[in-house]
Enzyme design. Structure first.
Site, PDB file in Angstrom:
ATOM      1  N   VAL A 294       0.703  -1.189  -0.024  1.00  0.00           N
ATOM      2  CA  VAL A 294       0.101  -0.109  -0.104  1.00  0.00           C
ATOM      3  C   VAL A 294       0.912   1.310  -0.109  1.00  0.00           C
ATOM      4  O   VAL A 294       0.626   2.155  -0.521  1.00  0.00           O
ATOM      5  CB  VAL A 294      -0.966   0.201   1.111  1.00  0.00           C
ATOM      6  N   ALA A 295       1.868   1.244   0.672  1.00  0.00           N
ATOM      7  CA  ALA A 295       2.724   2.318   0.783  1.00  0.00           C
ATOM      8  C   ALA A 295       3.466   2.706  -0.398  1.00  0.00           C
ATOM      9  O   ALA A 295       3.770   3.974  -0.828  1.00  0.00           O
ATOM     10  CB  ALA A 295       3.890   2.173   1.900  1.00  0.00           C
ATOM     11  N   ASP A 341       0.976  30.858 -40.917  1.00  0.00           N
ATOM     12  CA  ASP A 341       0.716  31.793 -42.355  1.00  0.00           C
ATOM     13  C   ASP A 341       1.221  33.249 -41.630  1.00  0.00           C
ATOM     14  O   ASP A 341       1.258  33.663 -40.591  1.00  0.00           O
ATOM     15  CB  ASP A 341      -0.706  31.546 -42.280  1.00  0.00           C
TER      16      ASP A 341
END
Length: 932
Positions: A294-295, A341
């Protein structure tokens, strides 16, 4: 005839919705209950109620359940599901429930952010509603395409998207049917009766929704709208397009998978270490392995990135930059070449005629307009440009202008000289539209003095078709010296930055009209004169060009204008600091691919003048082969392939055609070059911010993992400094809001002074991980372990003492609480440090990110609640800390931030020394600048 009433028995709506578009035109109009002058507004409103809006509807039903499920089976989510299952099997039911809550909350959060991002993109359609000209009450007017109904008569013009299935009434158009048939070449559609026994899509007088008009003009009666169109039938059989990850999201997801593998590896490795070395039971070892897993999982990483991209899309929309794909925001930041352009992008696109050359005289229109005699060559020139013109100018208040800016300038010329500015009194017999390759257009007009061909276009193109010239005493042969004189005028005026058009005409007999071709019409012309127009540069463009140069972005001007005209404007705004080479379209056509690659590899800024849309594609391909990220502007129908080919296709929102806007990735509502530069800056800022919150999130893995390693390596003699529930509180509760706030961080000083990042550069690299895991994470881990051990020792603990029960259990709870609070305090310092990658905190401003300050306030309140509120203390295993313990962690944010600030100061000094040793070279500056 009167229009039927909606809902009445006589209205015949069933017959209207089931017409045969291939029947005779008179019968079709009768079945649709309409006429060539269109519907009335009231009738159209009634039909809109019956037939519904002219838009495609999704057939897949609700899609949010599928999107939510996708979040629940994300690779990182699957990893947490395994952790929850292991926790349940090992008897830790509370831990399993907590992990499931984390999965659900994270999925809901990610789902909400993706929906927010999707809505941000879909909302852009409101900025540029698709409109169509409809004949209502006999008057053409623009309405939203969604309001079209069967029976409407629409006007179809070059460059517009066709918004419904319709039958041509008048005129002829070339239509791109590739969206329906896959046919790449435009097909001719004419308002003539043809054989109606073939397939509907092959009918030569039908046009269909979703296709585009590439040339011509026509009127048509609508017979199907919405889901009843051919496009609607295809949409009904199609599934909704799935979510497409951006390159950034793919990179982060790849790294997340690697981190997941590392997490699993560490967790699995901990089980034998915990059982054999630390003497833990198998259940405890599994629980601790779950904690390690989880860490290491960055649960909030992907939703945070999604939100950052979505916020950037909305910010750019407010600036007039509409990004059609959220994934393009990240690509913008790596743009290294902009092919722009000239007209309307570098200039204001407010053309006005300032000079007129005819053989008898030269007019200067910058002052009071001169008087012009009706039979003079100048008057003939004005009549020609009014006839060869598709713009509309209404001087009756409220005045209105519609059409191409160049053609409007010619109508204003007629007004200034006191001559008619409308085509009343003439009838157009034929029109040969402007051809980008031929660079001219012509019309055949029937008037009081007979039938005449009127032509206008690039001087060099029109001049070679002329054999005569209008002189003071009538028309005569165009001699060599007069051709040279015209060439000198063109060169001199172009050098002054004027846009030039040559105008010519020819008288033809009525008998020549049937079967008249462009080649036969545009020959043996009589030159009337040359018109010089000015279009001043936008005042903000010069600053934007300077920012491009400082950012290492190269500018290429690709325009259909005369080379000298383009050079004058380019030099005025600062393009081409070291000289500006002009390459004409003819010269480019003669360049082999190898020589073009060599020309573009020089790195100099260039002007490609008199260029065609095919030239734009060639230039984009060559630049991309050299590893550049190319942004290409365009507004015409033929620009669409180049806009698709470029990494970032930029269409003009005002002057651009529907086809160009459809093909582009980005649309400028103000047609302003400066907006492109602002978009590039926003792309760089988003990329930087993503790296910032990745550093922030990754930095907390180290202080979360090190306590488990300390426990395992000590053989269990050092108690576990952090519980799994406390890790979940950090990852889910205290970490998220500051990470989101970092995604809204302002641009760092010097952002546009760095060279563009390379196309292959990864968002996560070794230096970033060293800073996150090593510097910020390492210091945080040392501080957290220190406060944990100090709390234990102060409470009477000695190495190897049991803390599971007895008086030391409360001391251990206080120590784990201090570990939790220590990480939270270090998070604040990490977040402050992560706000900048190169500059000092003083440069970015201590209080400039107010969202982050609110995130800190939330973080502190949330952590205080977890350690002081009894029910939360019981769930998370915390205890109320004493005052001296809280004072211990107060300097943690300053220590973490200070160490990182010192490191960045060292990097800046080293870069400054490199630059000081080579002050004369831009290469040294680029080498010294930290890479983004």
């Amino acid at each position: 005839m009167s229009q039927p009433v909606a809902g009445s028995a006589e209205s015949g709506w069933d017959s209207v919705s089931a017409v045969n578009p291939q029947e005779s035109i008179d019968r079709l109009l009768r079945d649709l209950r309409t006429r060539r002058t269109g519907l009335t507004d009231r009738e159209a409103a009634r039909r809109l109620v019956v037939f519904g809006p002219n838009e495609l509807t999704r057939r897949g039903g609700r899609t949010w359940p599928r999107d939510l499920v996708r979040q629940l089976v994300h690779p990182l989510a699957l990893l947490l599901w395994v952790a929850a299952l292991l926790a349940q099997v090992s008897g830790a039911g509370a831990l399993a429930v907590a992990i499931v809550v984390v999965i659900l909350l994270n999925a809901l959060f990610a789902f909400a952010q993706e929906r927010h991002a999707e809505q941000a993109v879909e909302a852009l359609a409101a900025y540029l509603p698709v409109t169509v000209r409809v004949v209502r009450d006999g008057i053409p007017r623009p309405v939203e395409a969604r309001e079209l109904v069967p029976g409407d008569v629409i006007v179809i013009e070059e460059g517009e998207r066709i918004s419904a299935d319709a039958r041509l009434l008048t005129g002829a158009v070339e239509v791109d049917l590739s969206t329906l048939t896959g046919e790449s070449l435009p097909l001719l559609r004419e308002a003539e009766p043809f054989d109606t026994r073939g397939p509907v899509l092959e009918a030569r007088d039908l046009v269909f929704s979703g296709t585009s008009c590439t040339e011509g003009e026509a009127t048509a009666v609508v017979f199907n709208t919405g889901m009843h169109t051919e496009l609607g039938r295809i949409a009904a059989l199609s599934q909704r397009v799935g979510h497409e990850d951006s390159p950034l999201e793919k990179q982060v997801k790849h790294v997340a998978r690697l981190i997941a593998l590392v997490a699993v590896g560490m967790g699995v490795a901990f089980i034998p270490i915990g059982t054999l070395a630390a003497g833990l039971s198998l259940g405890d070892a599994v629980n601790f392995a779950i904690g390690l897993l989880v860490a290491n999982v960055p649960e909030g990483l992907l939703p945070t990135i999604t939100l950052a991209l979505a916020v950037a899309v909305r910010i750019l929309a407010r600036r007039g930059v509409l990004v059609k794909r959220i994934s393009a925001v990240e690509t913008l930041g790596s743009t290294s070449v902009i092919c722009t352009d000239k007209t309307g992008t570098l200039t204001l696109n407010r053309m006005r005629v300032t000079r007129v050359w005819t053989l008898p005289q030269v007019l200067d229109l910058t002052g009071p307009p001169p008087e012009v005699d009706a039979p003079s060559a100048t008057a003939r020139l004005v009549r020609a440009v009014v006839a060869c013109n598709n713009a509309e100018l209404d001087l009756v208040p409220p005045s209105d202008e519609r059409g191409d800016p160049t053609e409007l300038a010619l109508l204003h010329l007629a007004v200034a000289l006191g001559l008619p500015h409308s085509r009343s009194g003439t009838e157009r017999a034929a029109q040969f539209h402007f051809d980008p390759e031929l660079r001219r257009m012509s019309t055949v007009d029937r008037g009081p003095d007979g039938v005449r061909v009127h032509a206008k276009g690039a001087p060099e193109e029109v001049l070679r078709l002329c054999g005569r010239v209008a002189g003071p005493d009538g028309d005569r042969a165009l001699r060599v010296e007069e051709r040279d004189a015209v060439g000198q005028v063109v060169t001199r005026w172009a050098r002054d930055g004027l846009r030039l058009l040559a105008v010519a005409e020819r008288h033809i007999d009525e008998s020549e009209l049937p079967g008249l071709t462009r080649e036969r019409a545009e020959r043996d012309l009589t030159l009337l004169g040359v018109v010089g127009m000015t279009d001043p540069p936008r005042p903000e463009v010069a600053g934007a060009v300077a920012r491009c140069h400082s950012a290492g972005i190269r500018l290429l001007v690709v325009t259909g204008d005369h080379g000298l005209t383009a050079r004058g404007i380019a030099e005025e705004v600062g393009i081409g600091r070291d000289g500006l080479r002009v390459v004409t379209g003819a010269e480019l056509d003669d360049l082999p691919e190898a020589e073009l690659d060599e020309l573009l590899a020089t790195g100099e800024e260039l002007i490609f003048a008199r260029s065609s849309p095919e030239d734009k594609m060639r230039i984009a391909d060559a630049l991309q082969d050299q590893g550049h990220v190319v942004a290409m502007t365009g507004d015409g129908v033929n620009d669409a392939p180049a806009l698709r080919r470029a990494d970032i296709g930029v269409a003009m929102g005002r002057s651009g055609t529907d086809v160009a806007r459809e093909a582009a990735t980005m649309v400028l509502t103000d047609d302003n070059f400066a907006s492109i530069v602002a978009a590039v800056e926003a792309g760089r800022r988003v990329y930087d911010n993503v790296r910032k919150f990745i550093v922030y999130i990754f930095a907390h893995a180290t202080p979360e993992v090190v306590p488990f390693l300390a426990y395992a390596l000590s053989g269990g003699r050092i108690p576990l400094p952090l519980t799994v529930m406390q890790i979940l509180a950090i990852d889910l509760g205290t970490e998220t809001l500051p990470a989101l706030a970092l995604g809204r961080e302002r641009a760092e000083p010097g952002l546009m002074s760095r060279p563009p990042r390379e196309r292959t550069q990864n968002v996560i690299d070794a230096p970033m991980l060293a800073r996150a895991w090593g510097l910020l994470g390492g210091i945080s881990a040392v501080l957290v372990m220190a406060v944990f051990l100090v709390t234990l020792v102060q409470g009477g603990w000695q190495l190897g003492d049991d803390v599971d029960s007895g008086p030391l259990h409360h001391v251990w709870q206080q120590a784990t609480t201090m570990s939790f609070l220590g990480i939270v305090a270090c998070q604040i310092g990490t977040a402050v440090a992560a706000r900048t990658q190169h500059a000092s905190l003083r440069q970015v401003g201590v209080f400039s990110n107010r969202l982050l300050l609110w995130g800190f306030a939330y973080e502190v309140v949330f952590a205080a609640a977890l350690v002081t509120v009894p029910p939360l203390q019981e769930v998370f295993g915390t205890a109320t800390p004493e005052a001296w313990q809280v004072l211990l962690i107060v300097p943690f944010p300053v220590l973490v931030w200070g160490a990182d600030e010192l490191w960045r100061w060292t990097v800046r000094r080293r870069a400054a020394r490199v630059l000081a040793g080579h002050p004369e070279t831009e290469a040294a500056r680029a080498a010294a600048a930290p890479r983004p």
